[in-house]
Design a protein around this motif. Structure first.
Motif, PDB file in Angstrom:
ATOM      1  N   GLN A  49       0.872 -39.085-100.563  1.00  0.00           N
ATOM      2  CA  GLN A  49       1.634 -39.677-101.673  1.00  0.00           C
ATOM      3  C   GLN A  49       3.085 -39.936-101.255  1.00  0.00           C
ATOM      4  N   SER A  50       3.660 -38.989-100.534  1.00  0.00           N
ATOM      5  CA  SER A  50       5.055 -39.151-100.102  1.00  0.00           C
ATOM      6  C   SER A  50       5.190 -40.312 -99.129  1.00  0.00           C
ATOM      7  N   LEU A  51       4.303 -40.385 -98.174  1.00  0.00           N
ATOM      8  CA  LEU A  51       4.334 -41.482 -97.211  1.00  0.00           C
ATOM      9  C   LEU A  51       4.039 -42.819 -97.894  1.00  0.00           C
ATOM     10  N   ASN A  52       3.223 -42.772 -98.913  1.00  0.00           N
ATOM     11  CA  ASN A  52       2.853 -43.984 -99.637  1.00  0.00           C
ATOM     12  C   ASN A  52       4.031 -44.595-100.383  1.00  0.00           C
ATOM     13  N   LEU A  53       5.056 -43.822-100.637  1.00  0.00           N
ATOM     14  CA  LEU A  53       6.249 -44.366-101.296  1.00  0.00           C
ATOM     15  C   LEU A  53       6.949 -45.411-100.432  1.00  0.00           C
ATOM     16  N   VAL A  54       6.697 -45.386 -99.139  1.00  0.00           N
ATOM     17  CA  VAL A  54       7.257 -46.408 -98.251  1.00  0.00           C
ATOM     18  C   VAL A  54       6.710 -47.780 -98.647  1.00  0.00           C
ATOM     19  N   ASN A  55       5.426 -47.832 -99.002  1.00  0.00           N
ATOM     20  CA  ASN A  55       4.844 -49.107 -99.449  1.00  0.00           C
ATOM     21  C   ASN A  55       5.480 -49.576-100.750  1.00  0.00           C
ATOM     22  N   LEU A  73      -1.219 -52.189-100.866  1.00  0.00           N
ATOM     23  CA  LEU A  73      -1.274 -51.041 -99.956  1.00  0.00           C
ATOM     24  C   LEU A  73      -0.915 -49.744-100.677  1.00  0.00           C
ATOM     25  N   HIS A  74       0.042 -49.824-101.592  1.00  0.00           N
ATOM     26  CA  HIS A  74       0.420 -48.649-102.377  1.00  0.00           C
ATOM     27  C   HIS A  74      -0.766 -48.170-103.209  1.00  0.00           C
TER      28      HIS A  74
END
Length: 93
Positions: A9-15, A37-38
């Protein structure tokens, strides 16, 4: 497994941030790609979170330190997360 869900979830915030940046620059198609992608990243994290609730609920039921109904609710919630994922994926095809 829950730590994996949080990491995804944290890495997905980049999207999500990428979508905002692309929209600010007028690259609408790229913004939509980042938002898609998110959504996929969120579904992947949901697998790990739902998968974590089932054994957690089992441990709560077995512990006897908390009312068993909470453990059963956790397990039902975990199954609900995983079924929601199946429904979401079936709706996209």
């Amino acid at each position: 497994m829950n730590a994996v869900s949080v990491a995804i979830q944290s890495l997905n915030l980049v999207n999500h941030a990428g979508a905002v940046l692309a929209a600010q620059r007028g690259a609408d198609e790229l913004a939509v790609l980042f938002l898609d992608l998110h959504g996929v990243g969120y579904l992947i994290a949901q697998v790990f979170f739902g998968g974590w609730l089932i054994p957690l609920g089992y441990l709560v039921v077995r512990s006897g330190m908390v009312p068993r109904v909470l453990g059963y609710a956790l397990m039902i919630g975990g199954v609900g997360y995983l079924l929601g994922l199946v429904v979401e994926l079936a709706g996209k095809h």
